[in-house]
Design a protein around this motif. Structure first.
Motif, mmCIF file in Angstrom:
data_model
loop_
_atom_site.group_PDB
_atom_site.id
_atom_site.type_symbol
_atom_site.label_atom_id
_atom_site.label_comp_id
_atom_site.label_asym_id
_atom_site.label_seq_id
_atom_site.Cartn_x
_atom_site.Cartn_y
_atom_site.Cartn_z
ATOM 1 N N LEU A 36 -0.122 -8.847 -9.845
ATOM 2 C CA LEU A 36 -1.141 -7.884 -9.431
ATOM 3 C C LEU A 36 -1.933 -7.317 -10.604
ATOM 4 C CD1 LEU A 36 0.956 -5.848 -6.859
ATOM 5 C CD2 LEU A 36 -0.735 -7.620 -6.384
ATOM 6 N N ILE A 49 7.086 -3.478 -5.297
ATOM 7 C CA ILE A 49 6.385 -3.908 -6.508
ATOM 8 C C ILE A 49 7.409 -4.029 -7.627
ATOM 9 C CG2 ILE A 49 4.580 -3.337 -8.172
ATOM 10 C CD1 ILE A 49 3.510 -3.912 -5.381
ATOM 11 N N LEU A 52 -7.939 -10.122 -13.428
ATOM 12 C CA LEU A 52 -6.632 -9.559 -13.118
ATOM 13 C C LEU A 52 -6.091 -8.732 -14.281
ATOM 14 C CD1 LEU A 52 -4.850 -9.677 -10.643
ATOM 15 C CD2 LEU A 52 -3.646 -11.589 -11.653
ATOM 16 N N THR A 61 3.339 -12.869 -6.445
ATOM 17 C CA THR A 61 1.926 -12.764 -6.796
ATOM 18 C C THR A 61 1.717 -11.699 -7.870
ATOM 19 O OG1 THR A 61 1.389 -13.301 -4.508
ATOM 20 C CG2 THR A 61 -0.389 -12.420 -5.869
ATOM 21 N N LEU A 96 -5.018 -2.443 -4.505
ATOM 22 C CA LEU A 96 -4.563 -3.078 -5.752
ATOM 23 C C LEU A 96 -5.280 -4.384 -6.051
ATOM 24 C CD1 LEU A 96 -0.715 -2.484 -5.795
ATOM 25 C CD2 LEU A 96 -2.441 -1.482 -7.265
ATOM 26 N N ARG A 97 -5.748 -5.077 -5.057
ATOM 27 C CA ARG A 97 -6.420 -6.355 -5.283
ATOM 28 C C ARG A 97 -7.888 -6.175 -5.666
ATOM 29 N NH1 ARG A 97 -2.200 -9.093 -3.930
ATOM 30 N NH2 ARG A 97 -1.325 -9.461 -1.911
ATOM 31 N N THR A 106 3.274 2.644 -3.605
ATOM 32 C CA THR A 106 2.500 1.519 -3.071
ATOM 33 C C THR A 106 2.947 1.237 -1.647
ATOM 34 O OG1 THR A 106 2.361 0.599 -5.296
ATOM 35 C CG2 THR A 106 1.789 -0.851 -3.491
ATOM 36 N N HIS A 109 3.977 -8.551 -6.654
ATOM 37 C CA HIS A 109 4.344 -8.329 -5.253
ATOM 38 C C HIS A 109 4.801 -9.680 -4.755
ATOM 39 C CE1 HIS A 109 3.507 -8.077 -0.874
ATOM 40 N NE2 HIS A 109 4.198 -6.970 -1.041
#
Length: 185
Positions: free
Chosen positions: A121, A65, A97, A119, A44-45, A12, A116
């Motif tokens: 992911l 990550i 998600l 947050t 990833l989002r 990542t 992350h």
């Protein structure tokens, strides 16, 4: 900091303010000119894939990550509640998600949630899960010789194809990566 020469599948990176995972990469050394790295990156989002070419040795930022082991507690409408196995803190994740792994989640299941910074992911379920068949057509004597299959509904509500000899109430091992029946447990 890493260079484009250090790419590996699953790595990542942070690119233009977005978190991207390397899906594929190819080092190219043309006969003329400088070498470069052709990549396929997944955001990833958003989940979208893009193709990008980097100069060989180009410096990039590797994203940190963290995977935390958590227990799935329950689902309520479009939110899923998980509990951290170490601190016992609970977090709620939205339906988008959790995405595809939600079809394998059962209460009390241990999963990994990727973070992350602070947050979340996404959710990563084990490669193999054991689920009970709640509804399927009955098999008839002699049906197993044809090697056919039939649909079966699992306790999570997911429908998969199983061999004809599988009956209601049986516990099956399922590969979550492919969604295929592996064996009876």
């Amino acid at each position: 900091m890493i260079t484009s020469n250090d790419f590996k599948n699953g790595m990542t990176i942070e690119l233009e303010g977005q978190l991207m995972t390397v899906v594929e990469f190819l080092h190219v050394k043309p006969g003329k000119g400088s070498a470069f790295v052709r990549t396929k990156l997944k955001n990833l989002r958003t989940g979208f894939c893009v193709e990008k070419t980097f100069k060989a040795g180009e410096k990039l930022t590797k994203a940190h990550i963290e995977k935390r082991s958590m227990q799935f507690l329950y689902a309520n409408d479009d939110t899923y509640t998980f509990m951290d196995n170490e601190s016992f803190d609970q977090i709620e994740l939205q339906d988008d998600l959790v995405a595809d792994p939600k079809k394998w989640l059962i209460d009390g299941m241990d999963v990994f949630i990727m973070f992350h910074d602070t947050t979340p992911l996404g959710v990563e379920v084990p490669n193999f899960v054991e689920l009970t068949v709640t509804q399927t057509e009955p098999g008839f004597k002699g049906d197993t010789a044809t090697g056919g299959s039939k649909p079966a509904t699992l306790e999570t509500g997911t429908v998969i194809q199983v061999p004809l000899f599988i009956e209601e109430g049986e516990k099956l091992q399922i590969d979550t990566r492919t969604g295929q029946y592996l064996k009876r447990v």
